[in-house]
Scaffold this motif. Structure first.
Motif, short mmCIF file in Angstrom:
data_model
loop_
_atom_site.label_atom_id
_atom_site.label_comp_id
_atom_site.label_asym_id
_atom_site.label_seq_id
_atom_site.Cartn_x
_atom_site.Cartn_y
_atom_site.Cartn_z
N LYS A 274 -12.97 6.22 -2.29
CA LYS A 274 -14.27 6.38 -1.64
C LYS A 274 -15.40 6.26 -2.66
O LYS A 274 -16.55 6.07 -2.29
N CYS B 44 -7.65 7.22 5.40
CA CYS B 44 -6.91 5.96 5.51
C CYS B 44 -5.52 6.20 6.12
O CYS B 44 -5.07 7.33 6.25
N GLY C 196 -11.79 0.27 7.13
CA GLY C 196 -11.66 1.33 6.14
C GLY C 196 -10.45 2.21 6.40
O GLY C 196 -9.99 2.91 5.50
N LEU C 197 -9.92 2.17 7.63
CA LEU C 197 -8.74 2.97 7.94
C LEU C 197 -7.53 2.48 7.14
O LEU C 197 -6.65 3.27 6.80
N VAL C 198 -7.48 1.19 6.86
CA VAL C 198 -6.35 0.66 6.09
C VAL C 198 -6.39 1.24 4.69
O VAL C 198 -5.40 1.74 4.16
N ALA C 199 -7.56 1.19 4.08
CA ALA C 199 -7.80 1.80 2.77
C ALA C 199 -9.30 1.84 2.63
O ALA C 199 -9.98 0.88 2.99
N LYS C 200 -9.80 2.95 2.11
CA LYS C 200 -11.25 3.12 2.13
C LYS C 200 -11.98 2.07 1.29
O LYS C 200 -13.10 1.70 1.60
N ASN D 251 -18.12 7.95 6.43
CA ASN D 251 -16.87 7.44 5.87
C ASN D 251 -16.14 8.46 5.01
O ASN D 251 -14.92 8.43 4.90
N SER E 188 -1.02 -1.01 9.40
CA SER E 188 -1.55 -2.16 8.66
C SER E 188 -1.34 -3.44 9.45
O SER E 188 -2.21 -4.31 9.49
N SER F 200 0.84 -1.20 0.00
CA SER F 200 0.00 0.00 0.00
C SER F 200 0.87 1.25 0.00
O SER F 200 0.48 2.28 -0.53
N GLN G 83 -11.51 -0.89 1.28
CA GLN G 83 -11.64 -2.12 2.08
C GLN G 83 -13.00 -2.20 2.77
O GLN G 83 -13.40 -3.27 3.21
#
Lengths: 698, 77
Positions: free
Chosen positions: A415, A607, A556-560, A601, A503, A329, A562
């Protein structure tokens, strides 16, 4: 020896610094601020050199100038190299007249001597040296002329002669004052200027004399000193410079096109589209997709290899799903960042960036942002990470931080799938309007947040706009690549580590149960436990206690993007019609809750990638935590309003028309509010408070 | 007459800076807008603000509201 490099913005200072140090410079931030600090060793010598911020003066009013002053007084460099733009001599020498007052020896590096001929300028260097009383070396940073000579001059003992440049009244006053400090003459002049930082040296008797003296001029001495500095420079330039009738230069012609009343904005739009297209649009996105598919191949190879040599499943998953996924990432952003940094560097070096600020300043100034804020916002609609990193084009510290904080509010491309899925499923025929409404909501929230921040948090965003319009220049590609390289390395160092760390933490929370047994289903993981224990926070927003949505938000913090994959893993359905069907855990979601969920969100903590970039730009983890809190609270409030209003529309308590009218009324009130605040602060003379105004009294 | 009243192409001499904000005033002084300096209005942004002026051989952009507080005397060439 300790050397400090001082000069105006756009004087070629950074290019000279890179030439002097080669590749061994360290880039960081000055303590407490996000102004770049560069240190290095001059090649072939042991002399340390520091690149002070680009400044026009040593006044006490800007952070950059304060940093430079602090360094000169606390670190006391042995030599100051003052880079002076020979094609912009009067204004450049103004800083020199201030440096001349220090005890430190200075060498003036007269830059851009290579283009003097083409501009019809002839300089009598010997005479200039004599009139200023300092050593002068002619250089061209771009063409690499005179650099070796400059390096040699540093080690020579070039004693400078202190020139008395002011009129009799001022010079007498300077002789009269006595201070116990280094850089005596400089401090004395600062006392005359009424500089608060040197107040401790002031005495009542001095103040009386200063006041008496200023009466002779019908203004304070700060203005007189500036005026006399320029008068001295005018005299020196007249004696040493021969300028043939100024040849009409190319910048003039280019500005007729780029700043043309009708063409300026269309050209700007095209340039912005190119930047977007290359960095986060088709080109940038496909490059990062390529990286992630390469990583997929690599990780399945590693996974297979680890299995073959008999590694346990936990370790295998840690390496593949935790570490490699985290690294990928980070890597995914790198290409986008490199392209964006090249674009920005080109815009800056060519001089177009200053024009952007000129064109857009009026519009953005209303909410306390800089005209340049538009660039991070546009790039941020593709990806927040390069957007946030792009905010460093803004010179003013506060405007830059505000822009960096607000950039994640722009819905980024990750997003988009969330917006698309929810609006298509829940709003069917109106999905287009609903999806667009999120973008309008985002713009609206940015304006409101900017107003709040500029009023209460960043008070230094005074609507001060005084900016130089530099000449257009051909970029030096060597410099552009060096610049891009430095920035990317800094991103990997500071943002990369935080992304990787976060992560791995999420991987751990997702793969283990509270009793630390590995390989559990999502609903038995630690993350689900956390979700269950905090899901009540979202009750007013979603109208139900849904742990699964809470877990998706955290993932979603890792990547939206997700969020959707997390929802499909938890529900066991891959498409939206299954996900929200009656058997699924998400079946109870109403359109109002769906809208609120998407809104939350969009605005909540971005993220980890964006957080890493924010950490890099804001300079401290504490600030980032504050920002996350600010963003999440705002997101919660918006989602709350959306849900509460939405649920009432669903129950037909209020109609859509009611909402539209309310929004219109609210906007008008906001507009009046802005006008009122603007008047109150800036136009002291015409404001309704008149002479009773508290600020005026201060 | 103040600097904001000048039209594109006009040349004027600065008489006085009537700016209360010390930071703004010092910044303008540092950029060379001192008494007696001759400035030329080069161009106005498409949004009519800020204004691009030429002085001391370089170009400077200043917002209109600050220019309003700079007293000038028009110079006819």
């Amino acid at each position: 020896m300790k050397i400090a490099l001082v000069g105006n913005q756009n004087s070629g200072k950074t290019t000279l610094f890179n030439l002097l140090t080669g590749m061994n410079a360290k880039v960081g931030n000055w303590p407490g601020v996000t102004i770049e600090k560069k240190e290095g060793t001059i090649k072939g010598t042991k002399n340390k050199i520091i690149d002070l911020p680009g400044i026009y003066s040593l006044s006490p009013y800007s952070k950059e100038e304060e940093i430079a002053r602090k360094y000169i007084f606390e670190e006391v460099p042995d030599v100051i190299i003052n880079i002076v733009d020979a094609t912009n001599i009067e204004r450049s020498l103004y800083l020199t007249t201030q440096l001349m007052e220090l005890d430190t020896n200075i060498i003036v590096a007269l830059n851009m001597v290579d283009i003097l001929d083409s501009r019809g300028i002839k300089i009598d260097i010997e005479k200039l040296q004599k009139e200023l009383g300092v050593k002068i070396v002619e250089i061209s940073a771009l063409k690499e002329i005179g650099i070796d000579k400059l390096i040699k001059e540093i080690d020579k003992d070039n004693k400078k002669i202190n020139k008395k440049i002011y009129d009799k009244n001022i010079e007498e006053l300077i002789d009269f004052i006595n201070v116990d400090s280094i850089h005596k003459r400089f401090v004395k002049v600062k006392l005359l200027e009424g500089d608060k930082r040197f107040k401790k040296y002031n005495k009542e008797i001095y103040e009386k004399r200063i006041l008496k003296c200023s009466e002779k001029y019908d203004t304070d001495l700060e203005e007189i000193i500036a005026t006399e500095r320029y008068e001295f420079i005018e005299k020196v330039v007249k004696n040493t410079f021969k300028i043939d009738k100024k040849k009409s230069d190319i910048s003039e012609k280019l500005d007729k096109i780029f700043l043309n009343k009708y063409l300026a904005f269309p050209i700007f739009a095209v340039i912005m589209f190119l930047v977007y297209f290359l960095s986060v649009g088709v080109v940038g996105r496909s490059s990062s997709e390529m990286v992630s598919s390469l990583v997929d191949v690599f990780s399945s190879f590693v996974s297979g290899f680890l299995k073959d040599i008999g590694t346990s499943e936990v370790l295998n998953s840690l390496i593949v799903d935790g570490i490699i996924a985290g690294v990928s990432s980070v890597l995914g952003f790198i290409f986008q960042l490199i392209i964006l940094f090249i674009c920005i560097s080109l815009l800056e070096v060519t001089g177009y960036m200053s024009r952007i600020a000129f064109l857009l300043d009026k519009i953005f100034r209303y909410v306390g942002l800089s005209g340049k804020s538009l660039i991070p916002f546009i790039v941020g609609s593709g990806c927040s990470v390069p957007g946030i990193m792009g905010s460093r084009i803004i010179e003013n510290d506060d405007e830059r931080e505000m822009t960096a904080i607000l950039t994640p509010f722009i819905p980024c491309s990750a997003k988009l799938p969330i917006i698309a899925m929810f609006s298509t499923y829940f709003f069917k025929d109106y999905s287009g309007i609903v999806a667009a409404s999120f973008y309008f909501l985002a713009i609206f929230i940015i304006i409101i947040s900017a107003l709040i921040l500029s009023k209460f948090v960043f008070v230094d965003t005074s609507d001060l706009y005084i900016s130089e319009l530099p000449l257009y220049k051909m970029p030096s590609f060597k410099y552009v690549f060096k610049d891009v390289f430095d920035k990317v390395v800094a991103f990997i160092e500071r943002a990369g580590s935080i992304i990787l760390f976060c992560s791995i933490v999420v991987w751990f929370l997702l793969s283990f149960s509270p009793s630390l047994s590995y390989g559990v289903d999502v609903e038995n993981s630690i993350l689900a436990c956390i979700g269950k224990s905090i899901s009540w926070i979202f009750y007013p927003v979603l109208g139900e206690d849904n742990w699964a949505l809470t877990v998706s938000i955290i993932q979603g913090l890792v990547a939206k993007e997700q969020i959707i994959s997390s929802m499909s893993v938890i529900s066991g359905f891959t498409n939206s019609s299954g996900m929200f069907s009656s058997g699924s855990i998400f079946s109870s979601i109403t359109p109002a809750a769906a809208y609120a969920f998407v809104a939350f969100n969009l605005f909540s903590a971005p993220c980890f990638g964006a957080l890493g970039a924010l950490r890099r730009e804001l300079g401290s983890t504490k600030k980032v935590l504050k920002v996350v809190l600010f963003q999440t609270i705002i997101a919660w409030i918006i989602a709350f309003i959306c849900y509460q209003v939405g649920i009432r529309i669903e129950k037909s308590i209020i109609s859509v028309a009611d909402i539209v009218i309310c929004i219109i009324i609210f906007s008008i009130l906001c507009f009046i509010g802005i006008k009122y605040f603007k008047n109150k602060d800036n136009k002291c003379n015409s404001c309704p408070f008149g002479k009773t105004c508290k600020q005026l009294k201060k | 007459m103040n600097l904001a009243e000048l039209k594109v192409g006009d040349v004027a001499k600065v008489i006085k800076l009537n700016i209360n904000n010390k930071k703004t005033r010092r910044h303008l002084l540092d950029m060379g807008l001192t008494r007696g300096v001759v400035v030329k209005v080069k161009r106005v942004a498409p949004t009519l603000d800020p204004v691009n002026i030429e002085l001391r051989g370089y170009e400077l952009c200043v917002s209109r509201k600050d220019l309003k507080n700079i007293e000038v005397e028009k110079v006819y060439l």
